[in-house]
Design an enzyme around this catalytic site. Structure first.
Site, mmCIF file in Angstrom:
data_model
loop_
_atom_site.group_PDB
_atom_site.id
_atom_site.type_symbol
_atom_site.label_atom_id
_atom_site.label_comp_id
_atom_site.label_asym_id
_atom_site.label_seq_id
_atom_site.Cartn_x
_atom_site.Cartn_y
_atom_site.Cartn_z
ATOM 1 N N LYS A 71 33.822 61.618 55.320
ATOM 2 C CA LYS A 71 33.772 62.977 55.879
ATOM 3 C C LYS A 71 32.597 63.156 56.844
ATOM 4 O O LYS A 71 32.785 63.638 57.967
ATOM 5 C CB LYS A 71 33.702 64.001 54.743
ATOM 6 C CG LYS A 71 33.544 65.449 55.195
ATOM 7 C CD LYS A 71 33.845 66.423 54.091
ATOM 8 C CE LYS A 71 33.095 66.137 52.836
ATOM 9 N NZ LYS A 71 31.623 66.266 52.996
ATOM 10 N N THR A 73 30.839 60.814 58.279
ATOM 11 C CA THR A 73 31.043 59.877 59.390
ATOM 12 C C THR A 73 32.000 60.474 60.418
ATOM 13 O O THR A 73 31.768 60.396 61.629
ATOM 14 C CB THR A 73 31.599 58.540 58.861
ATOM 15 O OG1 THR A 73 30.672 58.008 57.902
ATOM 16 C CG2 THR A 73 31.815 57.538 59.975
ATOM 17 N N ARG A 94 24.128 68.655 56.385
ATOM 18 C CA ARG A 94 23.092 68.835 55.372
ATOM 19 C C ARG A 94 22.116 67.662 55.352
ATOM 20 O O ARG A 94 22.444 66.567 55.769
ATOM 21 C CB ARG A 94 23.742 68.966 53.982
ATOM 22 C CG ARG A 94 24.583 70.214 53.801
ATOM 23 C CD ARG A 94 25.318 70.175 52.477
ATOM 24 N NE ARG A 94 26.299 69.093 52.439
ATOM 25 C CZ ARG A 94 26.856 68.619 51.328
ATOM 26 N NH1 ARG A 94 26.505 69.128 50.155
ATOM 27 N NH2 ARG A 94 27.742 67.652 51.384
ATOM 28 N N LYS A 105 25.602 57.281 44.980
ATOM 29 C CA LYS A 105 26.455 57.844 46.031
ATOM 30 C C LYS A 105 26.016 57.423 47.437
ATOM 31 O O LYS A 105 26.820 57.264 48.340
ATOM 32 C CB LYS A 105 26.460 59.373 45.923
ATOM 33 C CG LYS A 105 27.357 60.075 46.935
ATOM 34 C CD LYS A 105 27.353 61.571 46.690
ATOM 35 C CE LYS A 105 28.161 62.293 47.753
ATOM 36 N NZ LYS A 105 27.516 62.283 49.081
ATOM 37 N N ALA A 273 27.725 70.488 46.403
ATOM 38 C CA ALA A 273 28.954 71.273 46.543
ATOM 39 C C ALA A 273 29.746 71.390 45.250
ATOM 40 O O ALA A 273 30.674 72.192 45.177
ATOM 41 C CB ALA A 273 29.850 70.665 47.621
ATOM 42 N N PHE A 301 32.180 67.501 49.498
ATOM 43 C CA PHE A 301 33.297 67.069 48.672
ATOM 44 C C PHE A 301 34.639 67.531 49.247
ATOM 45 O O PHE A 301 34.775 67.728 50.451
ATOM 46 C CB PHE A 301 33.117 67.510 47.216
ATOM 47 C CG PHE A 301 31.957 66.847 46.538
ATOM 48 C CD1 PHE A 301 31.827 65.475 46.545
ATOM 49 C CD2 PHE A 301 30.983 67.585 45.896
ATOM 50 C CE1 PHE A 301 30.751 64.849 45.919
ATOM 51 C CE2 PHE A 301 29.906 66.975 45.275
ATOM 52 C CZ PHE A 301 29.791 65.603 45.279
ATOM 53 N N PHE A 381 41.434 52.308 58.213
ATOM 54 C CA PHE A 381 40.837 51.086 57.676
ATOM 55 C C PHE A 381 41.627 49.885 58.184
ATOM 56 O O PHE A 381 42.829 49.990 58.451
ATOM 57 C CB PHE A 381 40.871 51.112 56.143
ATOM 58 C CG PHE A 381 39.715 51.834 55.512
ATOM 59 C CD1 PHE A 381 38.753 51.141 54.790
ATOM 60 C CD2 PHE A 381 39.590 53.219 55.621
ATOM 61 C CE1 PHE A 381 37.679 51.805 54.196
ATOM 62 C CE2 PHE A 381 38.530 53.882 55.036
ATOM 63 C CZ PHE A 381 37.567 53.172 54.325
ATOM 64 N N TRP A 409 34.071 55.027 62.659
ATOM 65 C CA TRP A 409 33.172 54.138 61.931
ATOM 66 C C TRP A 409 32.962 52.836 62.709
ATOM 67 O O TRP A 409 31.843 52.357 62.831
ATOM 68 C CB TRP A 409 33.749 53.840 60.539
ATOM 69 C CG TRP A 409 32.847 53.003 59.688
ATOM 70 C CD1 TRP A 409 31.794 53.437 58.933
ATOM 71 C CD2 TRP A 409 32.917 51.581 59.497
ATOM 72 N NE1 TRP A 409 31.203 52.380 58.279
ATOM 73 C CE2 TRP A 409 31.875 51.224 58.611
ATOM 74 C CE3 TRP A 409 33.764 50.579 59.985
ATOM 75 C CZ2 TRP A 409 31.654 49.906 58.209
ATOM 76 C CZ3 TRP A 409 33.539 49.275 59.580
ATOM 77 C CH2 TRP A 409 32.503 48.939 58.707
#
Length: 556
Positions: A71, A73, A94, A105, A273, A301, A381, A409
């Site tokens: 998200k 990224t 954030r 994480k 979140a 999230f 991906f 990415w």
């Protein structure tokens, strides 16, 4: 493929004053923290107040999985893509918490070729905002215990202290502690608790305050304890709001950095979140809207948590008008929701994908409930097959949602060009009819039930006996006409993290309701959500080091 930190260390950053100058920010309004970080003085708002706002794009996601969604990224890559097609865009996100950075994480600076830099600084102490918030929070705790020690003229009941100390680190040993041991000079012994800094009400206030005076007013309204007669004790009763505001005066100024491609980035505030409202600061978002044609922000999230709170709390308080919402999904994550094991994620399986797609389908429906156009970004991906990608694209089309492949990415802004073009097309051709889900004047139970039924898809809500008593007391005190901040697992629409995809036939159990009178919302806790996380068996910290050359290794 190089690691994130290797890519970040090779970035060709430009001096931050150049980034600020391109945005039209006066040199006098920049406070430098070295060559590549700066704070933008709150004075800058005065010069920009009459300038029209740009468009606001919210980036959200499906329910997170171990397979990864990307998200942040995507958020960063989209802002770079918008700049590549000739639009001025700022990413507004954030600040990372040290807890996840050293836990499991990871940080929150993006990944691959869609990162904000200097990545190591951002993921560590940055400009010291979280230290200021931690210190301000713990000053209130110290003043509260000191008041009791010095005669307790307010009549505070030590058994009903609700203000917790905080630390920006995952440390399960501090969840439940005893303070005041060692005899009379050291205070009254009592049970106390620690939360992680990003779960604190001070953090929530920091991210919702419109200026320093608003911050001071909100802090003064925090309930820290209850008296023997049952009435609340506020921070203003301890006369602490002025000192708290002083500690946080520098932190209030938004932080300016840049992406790998020198796109401006405002990184400010960082509430969790699943136990807070999960959005960057109101100040940074509003500043960005004045400085750029497009502000690309995010909420933590999945859309059931972050987006719902962005719409029902942040947008409501800030009178924000989101123009579109980008929902990030991956084929791998959808297959995980469809029952695929980790070793199966790279193998084509349309049946698993179809079952898991129900998760994305519900998130699209939810965004539309708020009157905001939904765009799906499929974070591609290498293992995704054409059949799988086409399935997701076609199913989104059937639901009336525009869907685009994203490759930020691996390709940076170039990989986000198609997504950027779609965002521009949608925001220029579709009207956003944004409206919150509920009216704050509704009862507490009605607001929670509306979120649970309409956003989560639950059959209803069960309130424990203690939660029901708390609701009655909140109504008696007159704090019931506030938005609801749901504390729930991020992994499922339900309060059971094992129920993936789009569960049906479940109910939500609310075990506790907390008053965040300063932030301006009520927190409804469900399941076993923790406000102080613990470290995993093998923390990320074990692999982080700094070499004699000064090179940082192991930080993602």
């Amino acid at each position: 493929m190089k690691t994130d930190v290797q890519i970040a260390q090779e970035a060709k950053m430009v001096p931050i004053n150049e980034v600020a100058a391109k945005l039209g920010i006066k040199e006098d309004d920049i406070v430098n923290y070295g060559k590549y970080k700066a704070k933008i003085s709150l004075r800058a708002f005065e010069d920009l107040k009459d300038k029209p706002d740009g468009k606001l794009i919210l980036v959200t996601a499906i329910n997170p999985t171990p397979a990864g969604e990307g998200k942040t990224t995507t958020n960063i890559g989209l802002s770079m893509g918008l700049n590549k097609i000739g639009k001025t865009a700022i990413t507004a996100i954030r600040e990372p918490s040290l807890g996840p950075s050293f836990g499991v994480k990871g940080g929150a600076a993006g990944g691959g070729y869609a990162q904000v830099v200097p990545m190591e600084d951002i993921n560590l102490h940055f400009t010291g905002d979280f230290h200021a918030i931690t210190t301000a929070n713990n000053l209130i705790a110290a003043l509260l215990d000191n008041h009791i020690q010095q005669g307790n003229v307010l009549g505070i009941d030590p058994r009903r202290i609700v203000w917790h100390r905080v630390l920006d680190m995952n440390d399960r040993a501090l969840r439940n502690v005893v303070v005041g041991l060692g005899g009379k000079p050291n205070g009254m012994p009592r049970e106390d608790h620690f939360d992680i800094t990003v779960a604190s009400e001070i953090m929530a206030i920091f991210c919702l305050a419109s200026d320093l005076e608003d911050l001071k007013e909100r802090v003064s309204n925090i309930i820290v304890a209850y008296k023997f007669d049952g009435s609340p004790v506020f921070v203003r009763d301890l006369q602490a709001q002025g000192a708290v505001a002083l500690l946080m005066k520098d932190a209030m100024a938004p932080n300016l950095v840049q992406t790998l491609e020198n796109t401006p980035a405002l990184i400010h505030g960082g509430p969790f979140a699943n136990i807070a409202h999960g959005c960057n600061s109101m100040l940074a978002t509003k500043l960005s809207l004045k400085l750029a044609e497009y502000t690309v922000t995010e909420a933590g999230f999945g859309a059931d948590l972050g987006a719902e709170k962005f719409f029902d709390i942040k947008a409501r308080f800030g009178d924000l008008k989101p123009n579109a919402a980008v929902i990030v999904a991956t084929v791998r994550a959808l297959k995980h929701h469809g029952g695929a094991k980790k070793e199966e994620l790279g193998t084509e399986n349309l049946d698993q994908l179809a079952r898991g797609f129900e998760n994305l389908e519900k998130h699209i429906e939810n965004v539309n409930k708020f009157g905001v156009p939904a765009i799906v970004a499929i974070n591609k991906f290498p293992t995704d097959t054409d059949a799988e990608l086409n399935y997701v694209l076609e199913k989104c089309k059937e639901l009336g949602a525009d869907a685009v492949l994203s490759e930020v990415w691996g390709k940076g802004g170039e990989g986000g060009v198609e997504l950027a073009k779609k965002v521009v097309e949608v925001t220029e051709s579709k009207e956003s009819n944004f409206k919150p889900l509920y009216d704050v004047e509704e009862s507490i139970k009605a607001k929670i039930e509306k979120i649970a039924k309409e956003v989560y898809g639950a059959d209803g809500v069960d309130f424990t006996g203690s939660a029901a008593k708390q609701i009655a007391n909140i109504e008696k005190l007159g704090f019931d006409k506030m938005p609801i901040c749901m504390a729930k697992t991020q992994y499922s629409f339900s309060d059971d993290p094992t129920l993936l995809a789009r569960p049906k036939g479940f109910r939500i159990t609310v075990r506790e309701i907390r008053i965040s009178a300063g932030a301006g919302f009520l927190v409804a806790l469900t399941g076993d959500v923790m406000t102080m996380p613990g470290l995993p068996k093998v923390p990320a910290a074990n692999n982080i080091d700094i070499l004699p050359s000064g090179e940082i290794v192991g930080l993602f």
